[in-house]
Design an enzyme around this catalytic site. Structure first.
Site, PDB file in Angstrom:
ATOM      1  N   ARG A 232       0.847  -1.181   0.000  1.00 21.68           N
ATOM      2  CA  ARG A 232       0.000   0.000   0.000  1.00 21.68           C
ATOM      3  C   ARG A 232       0.889   1.240   0.000  1.00 21.68           C
ATOM      4  NH1 ARG A 232      -3.376  -2.737  -1.641  1.00 21.68           N
ATOM      5  NH2 ARG A 232      -5.508  -3.099  -0.893  1.00 21.68           N
ATOM      6  N   ASP A 256       4.877  -0.409  -6.850  1.00 21.74           N
ATOM      7  CA  ASP A 256       3.648  -0.763  -7.565  1.00 21.74           C
ATOM      8  C   ASP A 256       2.475   0.008  -6.993  1.00 21.74           C
ATOM      9  OD1 ASP A 256       2.177  -2.416  -9.503  1.00 21.74           O
ATOM     10  OD2 ASP A 256       1.245  -3.296  -7.721  1.00 21.74           O
ATOM     11  N   GLU A 261      -2.178   7.705  -5.184  1.00 21.87           N
ATOM     12  CA  GLU A 261      -2.527   7.081  -6.462  1.00 21.87           C
ATOM     13  C   GLU A 261      -4.009   7.179  -6.803  1.00 21.87           C
ATOM     14  OE1 GLU A 261      -3.466   2.450  -5.874  1.00 21.87           O
ATOM     15  OE2 GLU A 261      -1.422   2.951  -5.291  1.00 21.87           O
ATOM     16  N   HIS A 293      -0.091  -0.259  -9.838  1.00 20.93           N
ATOM     17  CA  HIS A 293      -0.877  -1.163  -8.990  1.00 20.93           C
ATOM     18  C   HIS A 293      -1.332  -2.390  -9.786  1.00 20.93           C
ATOM     19  CE1 HIS A 293      -3.245  -0.916  -4.997  1.00 20.93           C
ATOM     20  NE2 HIS A 293      -3.119  -2.192  -5.341  1.00 20.93           N
TER      21      HIS A 293
END
Length: 325
Positions: A232, A256, A261, A293
């Site tokens: 996260r 990622d 985001e 992600h």
């Protein structure tokens, strides 16, 4: 039952429709929030994804609409006010395990890419540049990898790292005996930071883990550490990471996820001016690899997400519901 799916992406629709059976599904490409919650009126179930905002105001309106279930299509639930949903009598379900291997394998892919610079080599060769200068990496064999969190994903990644011949240190509130038998050594948090050439995060985001990686924790890492986050975004203080990259404390970073985001990832912004200065700065570093992600994005994971989501929905419909967060 009438189900409204917020943050619906093209890559998941066929999987959801496969398990929908007689349910009626409405796909909404936009996120669930205070501005869009009225779209849920007339439905029985709301399904949400990682960046939907299911706060007190949203839950109050879902309750007024008679929503019977909030079904998350992800493992994390930090975006949902669980206590308020409970007070309103709306059960919340998630997909606790869709494919630990998918995320673990993506983590190792990021490490290999950053280390051996295959992304740079790919671009060079396509331009007929076969020069090897600047592409030197290091052997993963016998290097120490620190794994923060050894739940299902962290455990899967630890096994992959062991397969590469790496030494694996782990930090978790509870130890996994199987990993210990395989050679993983559990240590205190600070020891893991100081002793690991590569550090990878595999923990949930909550009040205790928010900005776990910050100026203080980064200062305890060895110089030239490789840092990976596929968990996260909020686990990492972005400004602290930028500072560490500028000072070359961090040799390379693979992300990622990103703490801001929400209005960026999963959508095409190729024609927009990027307004996020921190993300823009991160993308200028040649030793930073950012993916949007996508660590979970495999056929197996999408199948499990759809199947588990509709198992929860069917349980509500048959009044045989057993699981809630």
């Amino acid at each position: 039952m009438k189900i409204i799916v917020f943050s619906a992406h093209n890559f998941e629709k066929e999987y959801l429709l496969h398990y929908a059976n007689e349910h009626i599904i409405t796909f909404i490409s936009g996120p669930l929030n205070s501005d869009t919650v009225t779209l849920a009126k007339g439905h029985d179930v709301v399904s949400v994804f990682t960046n939907d905002k299911v706060n007190k105001d949203v839950i109050d309106q879902l309750s007024d609409f008679g929503i019977k279930l909030i079904a998350l299509r992800c493992a994390g639930f930090n975006n949902v006010d669980l206590s308020h949903a409970k007070s309103k009598g709306i059960p919340v379900t998630r997909v606790p395990e869709y494919s630990p291997q998918a995320i673990a394998e993506h983590t190792m892919a990021m490490i290999l890419t950053l280390n051996r610079k295959t992304h740079k080599a790919y671009n060079r060769v396509r331009e007929n540049n076969f020069n090897l200068d600047g592409l030197v990496g290091f052997d993963l064999y016998q290097k120490t990898i620190g794994v923060i969190g050894t739940g299902k994903i962290g455990k899967a990644f630890s096994k992959i790292a062991l397969g590469f011949g790496c030494k694996v240190l782990a930090f978790d509130l509870s130890k996994d005996s199987e990993l210990e038998e395989l050679g993983v050594r559990y240590v205190e948090f600070d020891e893991l930071l100081a002793s690991s050439k590569i550090i990878s995060l595999h923990i949930p985001l909550n009040n205790n883990t928010y900005h776990l990686i910050n100026d203080s924790s980064i200062s305890k890492m060895q110089n030239g550490v490789v840092f990976i986050n596929t968990s996260r975004g909020g686990l990492v203080d972005t400004k602290a990471l930028i500072k560490a990259l500028k000072e070359k404390k961090v040799l390379a970073a693979g992300l990622d996820v990103y703490e801001e985001e929400e209005n960026l990832f999963f959508d095409d912004h190729s024609m927009d001016v990027l307004q996020d200065d921190d993300l823009a700065r991160l993308m200028t570093f040649p030793n930073t690899l950012i993916t949007s992600h996508q660590a979970f994005l495999t056929h197996e994971a999408l199948t499990n997400i759809a199947q588990t989501t509709f198992e929860s929905i069917n349980s509500i419909e048959s009044q045989n519901f057993e699981y809630s967060i």
